[in-house]
Design an enzyme around this catalytic site. Structure first.
Site, mmCIF file in Angstrom:
data_model
loop_
_atom_site.group_PDB
_atom_site.id
_atom_site.type_symbol
_atom_site.label_atom_id
_atom_site.label_comp_id
_atom_site.label_asym_id
_atom_site.label_seq_id
_atom_site.Cartn_x
_atom_site.Cartn_y
_atom_site.Cartn_z
ATOM 1 N N ASP A 13 -38.412 -14.091 6.238
ATOM 2 C CA ASP A 13 -38.530 -12.730 5.712
ATOM 3 C C ASP A 13 -38.921 -11.755 6.814
ATOM 4 O O ASP A 13 -39.874 -12.008 7.566
ATOM 5 C CB ASP A 13 -39.633 -12.679 4.642
ATOM 6 C CG ASP A 13 -39.076 -12.668 3.243
ATOM 7 O OD1 ASP A 13 -37.905 -12.257 3.053
ATOM 8 O OD2 ASP A 13 -39.812 -13.068 2.323
ATOM 9 N N LYS A 61 -34.179 -12.288 6.121
ATOM 10 C CA LYS A 61 -33.978 -11.657 4.810
ATOM 11 C C LYS A 61 -34.702 -10.323 4.808
ATOM 12 O O LYS A 61 -35.809 -10.221 5.355
ATOM 13 C CB LYS A 61 -34.517 -12.572 3.697
ATOM 14 C CG LYS A 61 -34.470 -11.945 2.309
ATOM 15 C CD LYS A 61 -34.649 -12.980 1.207
ATOM 16 C CE LYS A 61 -36.077 -13.330 0.877
ATOM 17 N NZ LYS A 61 -36.940 -12.214 0.502
ATOM 18 N N GLU A 76 -35.445 -6.647 2.185
ATOM 19 C CA GLU A 76 -35.385 -6.096 0.825
ATOM 20 C C GLU A 76 -34.775 -4.693 0.858
ATOM 21 O O GLU A 76 -35.039 -3.920 1.776
ATOM 22 C CB GLU A 76 -36.805 -6.023 0.237
ATOM 23 C CG GLU A 76 -37.466 -7.386 0.121
ATOM 24 C CD GLU A 76 -38.862 -7.326 -0.481
ATOM 25 O OE1 GLU A 76 -39.310 -6.234 -0.904
ATOM 26 O OE2 GLU A 76 -39.513 -8.388 -0.529
ATOM 27 N N ASP A 111 -42.412 -13.783 2.944
ATOM 28 C CA ASP A 111 -43.625 -12.977 3.146
ATOM 29 C C ASP A 111 -44.613 -13.234 2.010
ATOM 30 O O ASP A 111 -45.734 -12.725 2.018
ATOM 31 C CB ASP A 111 -43.295 -11.488 3.315
ATOM 32 C CG ASP A 111 -42.545 -10.910 2.126
ATOM 33 O OD1 ASP A 111 -42.212 -11.654 1.185
ATOM 34 O OD2 ASP A 111 -42.282 -9.687 2.152
ATOM 35 N N SER A 112 -44.219 -14.079 1.033
ATOM 36 C CA SER A 112 -45.171 -14.571 0.031
ATOM 37 C C SER A 112 -46.269 -15.370 0.726
ATOM 38 O O SER A 112 -47.297 -15.684 0.123
ATOM 39 C CB SER A 112 -44.467 -15.443 -1.016
ATOM 40 O OG SER A 112 -43.658 -16.416 -0.397
ATOM 41 N N GLU A 135 -34.164 -10.794 -7.731
ATOM 42 C CA GLU A 135 -35.482 -11.161 -8.276
ATOM 43 C C GLU A 135 -35.853 -10.253 -9.451
ATOM 44 O O GLU A 135 -35.689 -9.030 -9.376
ATOM 45 C CB GLU A 135 -36.543 -11.028 -7.166
ATOM 46 C CG GLU A 135 -37.949 -11.347 -7.666
ATOM 47 C CD GLU A 135 -38.974 -11.558 -6.562
ATOM 48 O OE1 GLU A 135 -38.612 -11.536 -5.369
ATOM 49 O OE2 GLU A 135 -40.154 -11.755 -6.909
HETATM 50 O O1 KIV Z 1 -41.369 -14.267 -0.020
HETATM 51 C C1 KIV Z 1 -40.852 -14.911 -0.937
HETATM 52 O O2 KIV Z 1 -41.360 -15.950 -1.379
HETATM 53 C C2 KIV Z 1 -39.615 -14.396 -1.511
HETATM 54 C C3 KIV Z 1 -39.065 -15.113 -2.710
HETATM 55 C C4 KIV Z 1 -39.837 -14.738 -3.905
HETATM 56 C C5 KIV Z 1 -37.614 -14.855 -2.886
HETATM 57 O O3 KIV Z 1 -39.075 -13.441 -1.040
#
Ligand code: KIV
Length: 272
Positions: free
Chosen positions: A85, A114, A116, A46-47, A183
């Site tokens: 994500d 993934k 959180e 989600d970055s 992280e």
């Molecule tokens: O979205 C992302 O890039 C991440 C990484 C920082 C692990 O979750």
């Protein structure tokens, strides 16, 4: 055949496995380049929100936004495992919503998702696993909690906070996640959690002793507009390379040098 989540689950360094390498990618060329480099896991993170869409944090993308980019990454047919994500609010409302949103990502080409959070997310993890969707966990400086944390702040800095993080990590492992991203935590916390778990940990700002490391594509290639975090190692300055290449093109167009004859189609033959 790409790398499966059960194969990743076995990758503990203390059992002799080489460290896991995970890199983010958001489109087909990016996925092709990182796969050619031999990474184990491609994260469609989600970055996406910060590094590709120019948003201030990761709260500004939806499951459909991520799915759009998963489709592009999957089009590269990487050997690496593709994990996507689940973005903010896509797994916070109900189990049914969580499974539906994860289904969007799987149908777009991801092999796992993934999310959180720790014990507060166990019902969602259970629902996903019941739907046969493998889950990677993510603890520590979880960027989707930026408002709750009051900024991007290193987590688990006290003994009590480190103990709570370890309990969350155990709870996620017991529920069945196949790997855990750690992280923004002190190195000794990264080490302690890695030693305590049977599943692999993948660190980003969690020190050298996790079972793998992950970096964001644009950070490691020098294409990011945001200031680098302490843990980022930049391996190239592609931002400068891109600007130089496009400036050379602009200059050739303006001078009339581009296109030349060999870059142009032959003229229409004269009529006889
Ligand atoms: O979205 C992302 O890039 C991440 C990484 C920082 C692990 O979750």
């Amino acid at each position: 055949m790409s790398i499966s989540s059960p194969a990743i689950r076995e990758r503990k360094r203390r059992r002799g496995s080489p460290p896991l390498v995970m890199v983010t990618a958001y489109d087909e060329p990016g996925a092709r380049y990182v796969d050619a480099a031999g990474v184990d896991i491609i994260l469609v993170g989600d970055s996406l929100a910060n590094v590709v869409l120019g948003q201030p944090d990761t709260l500004h993308v939806s499951a459909s936004d991520i799915a759009h980019h998963v489709r592009a990454v999957a089009a590269a047919t990487p050997r690496a495992h593709v994990v996507a994500d689940l973005p903010w609010l896509s797994y916070h409302v109900s189990e049914a919503d969580t499974v539906t949103n994860a289904g969007l990502l799987i149908r777009a080409g991801a092999q796992s998702v993934k999310l959180e959070g720790g014990r507060n997310r166990l019902p969602m993890v259970r629902a996903l696993l019941n739907a046969e969707i493998p889950v990677m966990g993510h603890l520590g400086l979880t960027p989707q909690s930026v408002l709750a944390f009051g900024g991007f702040k290193v987590q688990a800095k006290t003994r009590e906070a480190a103990k709570l993080l370890l309990e969350d990590a155990h709870a996620l492992q017991d529920e069945g996640v196949y790997a855990l991203v750690l992280e923004g935590v002190p190195s000794d916390v990264g080490t302690m959690v890695t030693e305590a778990l049977d599943i692999p940990t993948i660190g980003i700002g969690a020190g050298p002793n996790t079972d793998g490391q992950v970096l964001v594509f644009h950070d490691l290639l020098g294409m990011s507009s945001r200031p680098s975090a302490k843990f980022v190692r930049q391996y190239a300055d592609l931002g400068t390379v891109i600007t130089q290449a496009v400036s050379a093109f602009a200059s050739d167009v303006r001078s009339g040098d581009y296109p030349n004859e060999s870059e142009s189609y032959a003229p229409v033959p004269e009529a006889d």
